[in-house]
Write an enzyme that holds these catalytic residues in place. Structure first.
Site, short mmCIF file in Angstrom:
data_model
loop_
_atom_site.label_atom_id
_atom_site.label_comp_id
_atom_site.label_asym_id
_atom_site.label_seq_id
_atom_site.Cartn_x
_atom_site.Cartn_y
_atom_site.Cartn_z
N SER A 102 76.21 5.80 67.66
CA SER A 102 76.77 5.43 68.95
C SER A 102 78.18 4.84 68.83
O SER A 102 79.10 5.52 68.40
CB SER A 102 75.82 4.47 69.65
N ASP A 241 81.92 6.36 74.74
CA ASP A 241 81.75 5.90 73.36
C ASP A 241 81.47 7.10 72.46
O ASP A 241 81.49 8.25 72.91
CB ASP A 241 80.67 4.83 73.26
N ASP A 243 78.96 8.56 71.11
CA ASP A 243 77.92 9.57 71.36
C ASP A 243 77.76 9.90 72.84
O ASP A 243 76.89 10.67 73.22
CB ASP A 243 76.58 9.15 70.75
N ASP A 245 76.87 8.17 75.57
CA ASP A 245 75.88 7.61 76.50
C ASP A 245 76.40 6.36 77.21
O ASP A 245 75.73 5.81 78.07
CB ASP A 245 74.54 7.33 75.81
#
Length: 447
Positions: A102, A241, A243, A245
């Site tokens: 992430s 960000d 990833d 999400d």
């Protein structure tokens, strides 16, 4: 989560090459997951990743383990986490696996799983995978080995899904939008979504090299996009960000619009259009201003523990749809099964167009309370939260603030820290009482 050996609140995460995030462990994890999933009748799993250099290594290790368990694999390549949740359903896979840490730096990585319906795995399945990890790894017969194929049209499918969450009667034509993809998994997705919907797009953070993910760009480092919005005189900015999400926004003045404000904007728009399902879920860290603003609208608000996993759990319990965290995890279960930064951003854009307002104007309905957060380190074995002086300091602060503020003390889940948070309608009061409580915690720990 205390009975877990490997899984945390967001999968398995750590520094590459150490402990859990190494080829040997991840291959065994793939095998163990394959054994459990095969026991449920599946033989197909998809794997996606962000842009970290370690993704190549971990993808291959997972592929080997899954194949040894007799599971077929679809390889998506770099794709946002919410895309993998969506595509797991689209491809009728029994599970989706994400290789990502992430918002963490490139030298960290992690593994998390999605179920067939695009939600995080149930606790009992994660525990079953952990149980398999303790058994000797065995390979199925050669004629039962899983096969791997690379899925070429995954990005196009997800782009269309995102566009499908924007009203077909609206257009982004005439809007100039800066998009910061954090050199992460949305680099080939988000700019295309916005440009295909008609926006003029200025890209930053779209040149991943395996080592630069989240480095001075993205939702956790907002200076680059704030500067770009002001320099280019853009209408707003999207900061995702690594990833995809999480999302943070920037208005045309360069003000950062965080996850709490985004949740408010989406909920208010849903209320006005008659589509709000129940109330809104935040966390114990959500700004008091969100609760007050929603109360003014007559919208119920509940708080969960910190973590999008817990926001999702409470949304399901309540039968509601909208929730999120100040960090930019925003959920709308009417649109996606998990937090999706691009979809949340599109919903804000739709609200702007419907209201004929700028992002700055739209965000004014919620006034953030000044918030002071102080971390106090404690020694192993200390129990400062049970100290009488600490409890008395909290009672003093709460009595002084009344309905004008809020106090929260909690242990960090990852470090020996007590997090002292005080919100108040006055910044000086917020700082004063946070320092007062932090001093009591320090004395309780012998500092």
């Amino acid at each position: 989560m205390s009975d877990r050996k490997y899984f945390g609140t967001d999968g398995i995460r750590g520094k590459v090459g150490e402990n859990l995030i190494n080829p040997e462990f991840v291959m065994k994890l793939g095998w163990a997951a394959g054994k459990v999933l095969a026991g449920s009748g599946t033989n197909k799993v998809i794997i996606g990743k962000d842009t970290r250099i370690s993704g190549y290594m971990l993808e291959s290790a997972l592929e080997s383990g899954l194949s040894a368990a007799g599971i077929n694999i679809g390889l998506l390549g770099p794709m946002p986490t919410p895309a993998i949740a969506y595509l797991t359903k689209t491809f009728r896979s029994e599970a989706g696996i994400v290789i990502s840490a992430s918002h963490n730096p490139y030298y960290d990585n992690g593994i998390k799983f999605f179920s067939a319906d695009g939600t995080k795995l149930d606790d009992d399945i994660e525990l079953a995978i952990e149980a398999e990890m303790d058994k000797p790894m065995q390979c199925v017969a050669s004629d039962k080995l899983g096969k791997a194929v690379r899925i070429a049209d995954a990005a196009g499918r997800y782009i269309e899904f995102c566009k499908g969450n924007f009203p077909s009667n609206l257009s982004l034509k005439g809007l100039k939008i800066v998009v910061d993809c954090a050199h992460g998994a949305t680099y080939h997705i988000a700019p295309n979504v916005l440009s295909e919907l008609g926006a003029e797009v200025i890209e930053i953070g779209t040149e991943p090299d395996g080592l630069n993910i989240n480095r001075k760009v993205g939702a956790t480092s907002m200076k680059a996009i704030v500067d770009s919005v002001i320099k280019n005189k853009a209408d707003l900015g999207f900061a995702l960000d690594g990833d995809g999400d999480r999302i943070m926004l920037v208005d045309h003045h360069g003000n950062v619009i965080d996850g709490d404000q985004i949740v408010y904007i989406i909920a208010r728009d849903a209320l006005k259009s008659g589509k709000l399902n129940g109330g809104v879920v935040g966390t114990v860290m959500s700004n008091l201003g969100l609760e007050v603003a929603l109360s003014t609208l007559g919208v119920p608000f509940e708080r969960s523990k910190v973590g999008d996993r817990y926001v999702l759990e409470l949304l399901r319990q309540k039968g509601w749809s909208i929730g999120g965290e100040g960090s930019g995890h925003v959920l709308n279960l009417d649109a996606a099964s998990t937090g999706d930064g691009i979809v949340a951003g599109l919903q804000v854009l739709a609200a702007m167009i419907n209201a004929n307002m700028t992002l700055n104007e739209l965000s004014r309905g919620m006034t953030k309370f000044p918030q002071t957060l102080i971390n106090v380190r404690f020694n192993e074995g200390d129990t400062p939260l049970s100290a009488e002086a600490v409890n008395n300091s909290v009672l003093e602060a709460e009595a002084a603030l009344g309905e004008r503020g809020r106090v929260l003390l909690r242990k960090s889940g990852t470090e020996p820290l007590i997090r002292v948070m005080v919100e108040a309608n006055d910044a000086a009061d917020s700082r004063k009482w946070a320092e007062h409580i932090a001093d009591a915690v320090r004395k309780a720990t012998g500092q």
